[in-house]
Design an enzyme around this catalytic site. Structure first.
Site, PDB file in Angstrom:
ATOM      1  N   LYS A   1      23.156  90.266 150.497  1.00  0.00           N
ATOM      2  CA  LYS A   1      22.396  91.432 150.939  1.00  0.00           C
ATOM      3  C   LYS A   1      23.198  92.236 151.963  1.00  0.00           C
ATOM      4  O   LYS A   1      23.339  93.456 151.845  1.00  0.00           O
ATOM      5  CB  LYS A   1      21.075  90.949 151.544  1.00  0.00           C
ATOM      6  CG  LYS A   1      19.996  91.981 151.632  1.00  0.00           C
ATOM      7  CD  LYS A   1      18.699  91.364 152.169  1.00  0.00           C
ATOM      8  CE  LYS A   1      17.994  90.525 151.121  1.00  0.00           C
ATOM      9  NZ  LYS A   1      16.884  89.725 151.672  1.00  0.00           N
TER      10      LYS A   1
ATOM     11  N   ARG B   1      16.073  89.941 158.044  1.00  0.00           N
ATOM     12  CA  ARG B   1      16.104  89.582 156.622  1.00  0.00           C
ATOM     13  C   ARG B   1      17.146  88.513 156.354  1.00  0.00           C
ATOM     14  O   ARG B   1      18.260  88.586 156.848  1.00  0.00           O
ATOM     15  CB  ARG B   1      16.457  90.815 155.777  1.00  0.00           C
ATOM     16  CG  ARG B   1      15.773  92.076 156.201  1.00  0.00           C
ATOM     17  CD  ARG B   1      16.295  93.281 155.422  1.00  0.00           C
ATOM     18  NE  ARG B   1      15.983  93.220 154.009  1.00  0.00           N
ATOM     19  CZ  ARG B   1      16.428  94.099 153.118  1.00  0.00           C
ATOM     20  NH1 ARG B   1      17.250  95.078 153.498  1.00  0.00           N
ATOM     21  NH2 ARG B   1      16.106  93.982 151.849  1.00  0.00           N
TER      22      ARG B   1
ATOM     23  N   GLY C   1      13.029  85.446 147.036  1.00  0.00           N
ATOM     24  CA  GLY C   1      11.786  84.931 147.574  1.00  0.00           C
ATOM     25  C   GLY C   1      11.862  83.547 148.195  1.00  0.00           C
ATOM     26  O   GLY C   1      10.864  83.007 148.641  1.00  0.00           O
TER      27      GLY C   1
ATOM     28  N   MET D   1      13.707  82.565 150.804  1.00  0.00           N
ATOM     29  CA  MET D   1      13.843  82.517 152.253  1.00  0.00           C
ATOM     30  C   MET D   1      13.023  83.620 152.894  1.00  0.00           C
ATOM     31  O   MET D   1      12.363  84.376 152.226  1.00  0.00           O
ATOM     32  CB  MET D   1      15.303  82.576 152.626  1.00  0.00           C
ATOM     33  CG  MET D   1      15.960  81.241 152.317  1.00  0.00           C
ATOM     34  SD  MET D   1      17.560  81.155 153.017  1.00  0.00           S
ATOM     35  CE  MET D   1      18.285  82.523 152.219  1.00  0.00           C
TER      36      MET D   1
ATOM     37  N   ARG E   1      21.749  94.565 144.304  1.00  0.00           N
ATOM     38  CA  ARG E   1      22.440  93.330 143.923  1.00  0.00           C
ATOM     39  C   ARG E   1      22.508  93.298 142.412  1.00  0.00           C
ATOM     40  O   ARG E   1      21.787  94.039 141.730  1.00  0.00           O
ATOM     41  CB  ARG E   1      21.693  92.104 144.451  1.00  0.00           C
ATOM     42  CG  ARG E   1      20.312  91.959 143.854  1.00  0.00           C
ATOM     43  CD  ARG E   1      19.559  90.779 144.433  1.00  0.00           C
ATOM     44  NE  ARG E   1      18.167  90.851 144.037  1.00  0.00           N
ATOM     45  CZ  ARG E   1      17.159  90.301 144.709  1.00  0.00           C
ATOM     46  NH1 ARG E   1      17.386  89.640 145.818  1.00  0.00           N
ATOM     47  NH2 ARG E   1      15.925  90.405 144.271  1.00  0.00           N
TER      48      ARG E   1
ATOM     49  N   HIS F   1       8.379  87.892 142.205  1.00  0.00           N
ATOM     50  CA  HIS F   1       9.334  86.790 142.298  1.00  0.00           C
ATOM     51  C   HIS F   1       9.242  85.860 141.092  1.00  0.00           C
ATOM     52  O   HIS F   1      10.250  85.395 140.584  1.00  0.00           O
ATOM     53  CB  HIS F   1       9.097  86.000 143.584  1.00  0.00           C
ATOM     54  CG  HIS F   1       9.626  86.711 144.787  1.00  0.00           C
ATOM     55  ND1 HIS F   1       8.942  86.771 145.976  1.00  0.00           N
ATOM     56  CD2 HIS F   1      10.761  87.398 144.973  1.00  0.00           C
ATOM     57  CE1 HIS F   1       9.653  87.468 146.839  1.00  0.00           C
ATOM     58  NE2 HIS F   1      10.758  87.859 146.263  1.00  0.00           N
TER      59      HIS F   1
ATOM     60  N   GLU G   1      37.755  56.058 124.022  1.00  0.00           N
ATOM     61  CA  GLU G   1      36.514  55.916 124.775  1.00  0.00           C
ATOM     62  C   GLU G   1      36.529  54.695 125.675  1.00  0.00           C
ATOM     63  O   GLU G   1      35.538  54.365 126.312  1.00  0.00           O
ATOM     64  CB  GLU G   1      35.312  55.889 123.824  1.00  0.00           C
ATOM     65  CG  GLU G   1      35.457  54.883 122.698  1.00  0.00           C
ATOM     66  CD  GLU G   1      34.363  55.016 121.639  1.00  0.00           C
ATOM     67  OE1 GLU G   1      33.262  55.452 121.977  1.00  0.00           O
ATOM     68  OE2 GLU G   1      34.622  54.657 120.473  1.00  0.00           O
TER      69      GLU G   1
ATOM     70  N   SER H   1      40.167  61.551 119.537  1.00  0.00           N
ATOM     71  CA  SER H   1      38.932  62.247 119.853  1.00  0.00           C
ATOM     72  C   SER H   1      38.305  61.512 121.034  1.00  0.00           C
ATOM     73  O   SER H   1      37.986  60.327 120.928  1.00  0.00           O
ATOM     74  CB  SER H   1      37.989  62.247 118.654  1.00  0.00           C
ATOM     75  OG  SER H   1      36.782  62.863 119.018  1.00  0.00           O
TER      76      SER H   1
ATOM     77  N   CYS I   1      34.307  64.435 121.312  1.00  0.00           N
ATOM     78  CA  CYS I   1      33.090  64.403 120.500  1.00  0.00           C
ATOM     79  C   CYS I   1      31.911  63.836 121.269  1.00  0.00           C
ATOM     80  O   CYS I   1      30.872  63.555 120.706  1.00  0.00           O
ATOM     81  CB  CYS I   1      33.321  63.632 119.209  1.00  0.00           C
ATOM     82  SG  CYS I   1      33.767  61.913 119.485  1.00  0.00           S
TER      83      CYS I   1
ATOM     84  N   TYR J   1      40.265  71.078 120.119  1.00  0.00           N
ATOM     85  CA  TYR J   1      38.884  71.459 119.788  1.00  0.00           C
ATOM     86  C   TYR J   1      37.884  70.654 120.610  1.00  0.00           C
ATOM     87  O   TYR J   1      38.212  69.612 121.170  1.00  0.00           O
ATOM     88  CB  TYR J   1      38.600  71.250 118.294  1.00  0.00           C
ATOM     89  CG  TYR J   1      38.557  69.798 117.872  1.00  0.00           C
ATOM     90  CD1 TYR J   1      37.369  69.063 117.954  1.00  0.00           C
ATOM     91  CD2 TYR J   1      39.698  69.152 117.399  1.00  0.00           C
ATOM     92  CE1 TYR J   1      37.330  67.733 117.590  1.00  0.00           C
ATOM     93  CE2 TYR J   1      39.658  67.819 117.035  1.00  0.00           C
ATOM     94  CZ  TYR J   1      38.459  67.114 117.131  1.00  0.00           C
ATOM     95  OH  TYR J   1      38.422  65.794 116.774  1.00  0.00           O
TER      96      TYR J   1
END
Ligand code: ADP
Ligand code: MG
Ligand code: MG
Length: 907
Positions: free
Chosen positions: A28, A98, A107, A109, A365, A483, A776, A795, A862, A882
Site C-alpha cells: 500500500k 492503515r 481485510g 489487518m 494494487r 472482502h 526411488e 524416472s 512420475c 519431462y
C-alpha cells in the site's frame, strides 16, 4: 554506518518511496508513493517501514528510539501540504492509520480512520465545515474502530462470539436507526450521532474498563501499535498460512491525511477494478456509495451502487451509477484508470474517495482475479500490445488453471433447476453441497472429506479458514468488492454474495426465502459464474475447452522445453490426458488391471499364480494371465500412439492381492482346488511387517523371474503387433524399486532373452523399446553412475523417494504431519512439494551421476510432484526431459514448465 530510515513521506506531487520498494514500505505504502510521484491526487501521508515492525517484535513490542522524531518531522510535512495541523483546535488535520503488508492481505489487518477527533478538535471541525452531522459521524466511526482494533483486539482482550465491543456498539447504532426509521446509517441525524458517541464512550469505559482516549497523539500511537499487533492477529496468521506468506515479513504502517466521503451528497467513496475481476472484461468495473466512508463499501454493509452504466447487473440496475451521478469526477477517475494500467501494465484494484466533488486516490494494487479473468486479461493485454507473450504466460498462476478446468453446473439441467435466489457472481464455477452456517463447521466438514457450502449473512475476515474449507460460499449481503468476494476470487472458489432474498439466521441455522426454509445439511447448488442459487443437487459438467485457453496454452507450449507426460493406466485416462495435452505416459501401472471393473478374471489368475507352490504351476497360471496383460497394455499403447508409454513392471507386494475376508478366501480356495488351510498358510507366508520396504518391485522379479518375463513378453508382443498394423508405438519398460545395478542386470538379461524369443516368433530383427528404471531409493540416486550403465532412462519416483529420505511412511503421515506444519517444523508437505534440500539433492545427484556415464540418459519424474508448480520448476532446473502427472494436472504442469523456462531459460 548511516542511520536506518524508518519513515517515508508521500504527497503533494512527490514521494520518497517508489512502487518497487514493497518489501520496505509494504504494497500500500509503495504504491501510494508511486501514485504521488505520477501526479495522481493522493492525500499526503507517511509510511513507517516493515523494519519498524521487525524491530517492534524483536524488542518486546517497542519502537526504535529514532522513530518518534522521524514521524514528527513527516507529520509536519503532511501538515504543510494539507494546510492543517494535527490536533489544531481551530482547523484540525485528521489521519488514518492503515496497515500494509508486502503482498496484500485484504481485510486481514486493521485500519483506523478519523484519528485526531477529540473534545478539543470537534468544535473547530464543525465550525470549519459547518457540518456537525459529518463530524459526529466521523467521530462515532473513530470510536467504533478504535475501541475494536486498539482497545480490544490489539490489547488481546478475549471476547465471546458476538460479544465484541464492535458488535455491542453496532447494536446500539442499529437501535437508533430502527427507532428513527432510518433505512441506512447515512440518514441518522447529527444530534443522534452526538448522543450515540457519548453513549459509546460510556459503554467502552464499562466494558473495557478504560476511557476512550481524548488526545490526538495518544490515538495516533495507539493506532500505529494496533496495526503492528494485528500482524500477529489470528486471522492474519491463518491467511498467511494459507497463502504461504512468511511470518517474518512484517507489515508497514501508513499514516495518511483523511479525506471525507461522508461530507454530504457531493461526497462518496468507492472501490474499483480497472477491468472486471471475475470475467476479465476490459471494462472499468466498480462500486461506490454516496456520503460514506471507504470501509462501508469493503465491509459489505450496504449494497453499493454500480460505477457505470455498462457494468450494471440485475442486483444494482435500479441504483445510480457514478457515471451519471458525477460525470465530471467519473471522467477524471476513468483517466486515472487508464494512466494506472499503462503505468503498471496490469489490472489494478483501486480505492477512491470524493470529498465535495474532489477526487482522491487512496490505494492501487494489482487486482486479484479469477482464473478466467487472469487468462482473459493476459490475452487481451497481449493483443493490446501492453505486455509481451512471456509476461502474458507469467500472468496466469498454474493453480488458476485448475479452476478453468473445473466443473460448472450443467446448463441443460440448470434450465429446470429450482432457483431460489440470485446474488452477485463473485467467484466462478459451480459448487454443490450441504449447507453449514459457521466457519468452524465448514472446517470440520472438510476434515471429514465432505464438500459443504458456507452460508453467512455476510462473511467477515474471521471466516477465512471456513471459506477455504468450503467448496462454495454464499452470502446474503455484500458486493463484488467485499472482502469475501476478493478472497474467494483469489482462490478461484465458487462464491455468490449479496443474495438479498435470503434471510439467514446463523443462530437458528436456517435460510428462509420466499416462505421456504432450508437448514443445516440441506443441499444447495451454486452457479458462481452467474450468481444463481438452486435448491437441491444439480449435475455438473466439465468446462468446455475455450479457444482463449487453447491459444494461451499454445503460447506456453511454444516456450517450454520440459515435456509433460501423464500417469495413466487405462485407455480412457490416456485419452483424457491427450485432451489435456499430455505428450506421453510417464507411468503406466500394470497392477491397475487387477483392481475395479472387469478385473475379476485377471485377478483370479493372478491369485492363482500367487498361491502356486511351484515354478511350474506359477508359469502355468502366468500363461493364462498373459493374454489379459497383453490386451491391457496394447489398448493403452494404441490410444497413445505415436507417443511414448512407460510401462512399469509389477510393483506392489503380492500379499496385497490375497483376499483378507473369510468368505472371499473360502471362494478362492474352492476355485483353486486347494484347502483353506493351505491357502491360509500361503497367505501367512506372504505377510510382511513392513511391506513398503518389503518384497515388492524389482525384488519380485528377482525371486520370480517368470513374472517379469511374462510382462516383458506382453509389452513387446503388444507393441510389435501394433507396429505391424501400421501404428507408431514406443514402449519403455520400467523396473521399479531398484537400488543396485546388479538388480537391473538381472532383469535386463531376462528382458533380452524374451526380446530374442519374440523376435524369433514374429520373424523380425528387433522391437523398438527402451529399458529403464525408477529412481526411488536413495541408494539408486547415489549410485546412479553405475545404474545408468544398464539403463536408458531414469524416472524419479518421488513419492517413495520422499518416504525413504524422510523416513516418513506415506501411509501414516496423517498422524503427525499436520503438527509438523502447524509448528512450522516443516514449511510444506514434502509429499506435495519436492524438498529441494534433501530429495532435491538426491535427484540432482542422480541426474549428474547418471549422465556422467550415459550422457543421453533420458530423465523424468512420475511421482505426485510432477504436477505441482514449484516442483515442476525444480525438475526444469535440474535438467529433466519431462515431468509426468495425473491427467487433470497436465495443463498445470505445461504452464509451470513454460514459466520456469521464462524465469530460468535453459537450452
Ligand atoms: P484495507 O487494507 O482493509 O483495504 P485500508 O487501509 O485500505 O484497509 O482502509 C480501509 C478503508 O478506509 C478503505 O476503503 C480506504 O479507502 C479508507 N481509507 C483509508 N485511509 C483513508 C483516508 N486517509 N481518507 C479516506 N479514506 C481512507
Ligand atoms: Mg484493513
Ligand atoms: Mg484497502
Amino acid at each position: 554506518m548511516t542511520e536506518t530510515k524508518y519513515v517515508y513521506p508521500f504527497g503533494g506531487g512527490s514521494a520518497e518511496g517508489r512502487s518497487d520498494m514493497k518489501n520496505l514500505l509494504g504494497g500500500k505504502g509503495a504504491n501510494l508513493a508511486e501514485m504521488a510521484n505520477l501526479g495522481i491526487p493522493v492525500p499526503a501521508g507517511f509510511t513507517l517501514t516493515t523494519e519498524v515492525c521487525t524491530y517492534y517484535y524483536d524488542h518486546g513490542r517497542s519502537y526504535p528510539p529514532a522513530l518518534e522524531a522521524e514521524a514528527n518531522a513527516a507529520m509536519a510535512k503532511v501538515e504543510q501540504i494539507m494546510g492543517k495541523r494535527f490536533g489544531d483546535p481551530a482547523d484540525p488535520l485528521l489521519v488514518s492509520v492503515r496497515s500494509g503488508a508486502r503482498s496484500s492481505m485484504p481485510g486481514m489487518m486493521e485500519t483506523v480512520l478519523n484519528i485526531g477527533l477529540c473534545s478539543a478538535t470537534i468544535p473547530g471541525l464543525i465550525a470549519k465545515t459547518g457540518n456537525p452531522r459529518f463530524v459526529y459521524d466521523a467521530y462515532r466511526r473513530l470510536i467504533m474502530m478504535y475501541s475494536d482494533v486498539v482497545m480490544e483486539k490489539a490489547a488481546g482482550v478475549e471476547v465471546a462470539e458476538g460479544r465484541g465491543i464492535r458488535q455491542q456498539l453496532d447494536r446500539m447504532l442499529e437501535e437508533v436507526k430502527h427507532a428513527r426509521g432510518c433505512a441506512s446509517d447515512a440518514e441518522i441525524g447529527a444530534d443522534d450521532l452526538k448522543d450515540l458517541a457519548e453513549r459509546f464512550k460510556a459503554t467502552i469505559r464499562k466494558v473495557l474498563r478504560k476511557p476512550f482516549p481524548d488526545d490526538p497523539r495518544e490515538q495516533l500511537w495507539g493506532g500505529i501499535g494496533a496495526v503492528f499487533a494485528s500482524w500477529n492477529g489470528k486471522r492474519a496468521v491463518s491467511y498467511r498460512r494459507i497463502e504461504g506468506i512468511p511470518d517474518d515479513w512484517g507489515t508497514a504502517v501508513n499514516v495518511q491525511a483523511m479525506v471525507f466521503g461522508n461530507m454530504g451528497g457531493g461526497s462518496a467513496t468507492g472501490v474499483a477494478f480497472t477491468r472486471n475481476p471475475a470475467t476479465g472484461d476490459n471494462r472499468f468495473y466498480g462500486e461506490w456509495l454516496a456520503n460514506a466512508q471507504g470501509e462501508d463499501v469493503v465491509a459489505g454493509i450496504r449494497t453499493p451502487n454500480p460505477l457505470n452504466e455498462a457494468t450494471k447487473n440485475e442486483q444494482n440496475a435500479h441504483l445510480p451509477s457514478l457515471e451519471t451521478a458525477m460525470p465530471e469526477v467519473y471522467r477524471q477517475l476513468h483517466d486515472i484508470r487508464d494512466h494506472l494500467e499503462r503505468h503498471f501494465t496490469d489490472m489494478q484494484d483501486i480505492e477512491f474517495t470524493i470529498q465535495d466533488g474532489r477526487l482522491w486516490m487512496l490505494q492501487t494494487r494489482i487486482g486479484k482475479r479469477t482464473g478466467t479473468a487472469a487468462l482473459n486479461v493476459a490475452m487481451d493485454m497481449l493483443a493490446e500490445g501492453m505486455i509481451s507473450k512471456e509476461t502474458a504466460v507469467l500472468r496466469v498462476k498454474p493453480e488458476q488453471l485448475d479452476e478453468l478446468l473445473h466443473p460448472i453446473v450443467d446448463p441443460a439441467a440448470e434450465k429446470g433447476g429450482d432457483l431460489i435466489a440470485k446474488g452477485l457472481p463473485a467467484g466462478p464455477g459451480g459448487a454443490r453441497g450441504q449447507v453449514v452456517f459457521t466457519a468452524e463447521a465448514a472446517v470440520q466438514a472438510a476434515k471429514e472429506g465432505k464438500g459443504v457450502l458456507l452460508v453467512r449473512e455476510e462473511t467477515n475476515p474471521e471466516d477465512v479458514e471456513g471459506m477455504r474449507a468450503a467448496v462454495g460460499i454464499l452470502t446474503a449481503r455484500g458486493g463484488m468488492t467485499s472482502h469475501a468476494a476478493l478472497v474467494a476470487r483469489g482462490w478461484g472458489k465458487c462464491c455468490i454474495v449479496g443474495a438479498g432474498a435470503l434471510d439467514i439466521d446463523a443462530v437458528a441455522r436456517t435460510i428462509s426465502v420466499n416462505g421456504r426454509t432450508f437448514g443445516e445439511g440441506d443441499v444447495l447448488t451454486l452457479n458462481g459464474t452467474r450468481g444463481l442459487v438452486y435448491a437441491g443437487e444439480l449435475p455438473m459438467i466439465d468446462a468446455t475447452e475455450n479457444p482463449r485457453f487453447v491459444d494461451f496454452m499454445r503460447i506456453a507450449d511454444s516456450i517450454r522445453v520440459l515435456k509433460v507426460r501423464t500417469n495413466a493406466d487405462t485407455p480412457a485416462d490416456a485419452r483424457n490426458a491427450i485432451e489435456f495435452g499430455a505428450e506421453g505416459i510417464g507411468l503406466f501401472r500394470t497392477e491397475h488391471m487387477f483392481y475395479g471393473k472387469g478385473s475379476e478374471e485377471p485377478l483370479f489368475l493372478l491369485r492363482k499364480m500367487i498361491m502356486a507352490g511351484t515354478e511350474k504351476k506359477r508359469r502355468a497360471a502366468l500363461n493364462e494371465l498373459f493374454p489379459f496383460v497383453k490386451r491391457d497394455i496394447k489398448a493403452t499403447l494404441e490410444v497413445m500412439s505415436p507417443r511414448p508409454v512407460t510401462i512399469r513392471l509389477l510393483d506392489p507386494p503380492l500379499h496385497e492381492f490375497v483376499p483378507q475376508g473369510k468368505e472371499e478366501r473360502k471362494k478362492l480356495a474352492k476355485a483353486l482346488h486347494v484347502s483353506q488351510k493351505k491357502l491360509a498358510e500361503r497367505a501367512a507366508e506372504l505377510h510382511e511387517s513392513n511391506p513398503m520396504m518389503g518384497h515388492r518391485g524389482v525384488r519380485l522379479g528377482v525371486t520370480f523371474p517368470e513374472i517379469s518375463e511374462m510382462q516383458v513378453r506382453a509389452i513387446l508382443e503388444a507393441a510389435l503387433e501394433l507396429r505391424q498394423a501400421g501404428l507408431e508405438v514406443f514402449p519403455e519398460i520400467m523396473v521399479p524399486v531398484t537400488g543396485m545395478k546388479a538388480e537391473l542386470d538381472n532383469q535386463l538379461a531376462l528382458a533380452k532373452k524374451v526380446h530374442a524369443e519374440v523376435c524369433a516368433k514374429y520373424r523380425v530383427d528387433s522391437i523398438e523399446h527402451l529399458y529403464g528404471t525408477m529412481i526411488e531409493i536413495p541408494r539408486a540416486a547415489l549410485t546412479a553412475d553405475e545404474i545408468a550403465k544398464s539403463t536408458q532412462f531414469f524416472s524419479f519416483g518421488t513419492n517413495d523417494l520422499t518416504q525413504m529420505t524422510f523416513g516418513f511412511s506415506r501411509d501414516d503421515i496423517g498422524g503427525f504431519l499436520p503438527d509438523y506444519l502447524d509448528k512450522k517444523i516443516l514449511p510444506v508437505d514434502p509429499f506435495q512439494v519436492i524438498d529441494r534440500d534433501s530429495v532435491g539433492v538426491l535427484i540432482r545427484t542422480g541426474i549428474e551421476r547418471g549422465r556422467s556415464t550415459r550422457p543421453n540418459l533420458k530423465v523424468g519424474i512420475c511421482g505426485e510432484h510432477g504436477g505441482e508448480p514449484s516442483s515442476v520448476e525444480f525438475c526444469h532446473l535440474v535438467g529433466m526431459d519431462y515431468v509426468s502427472c495425473s491427467p487433470f494436472r497436465v495443463p498445470i504442469a505445461r504452464l509451470a514448465a513454460a514459466q520456469a523456462q521464462i524465469r530460468y531459460p535453459r537450452k
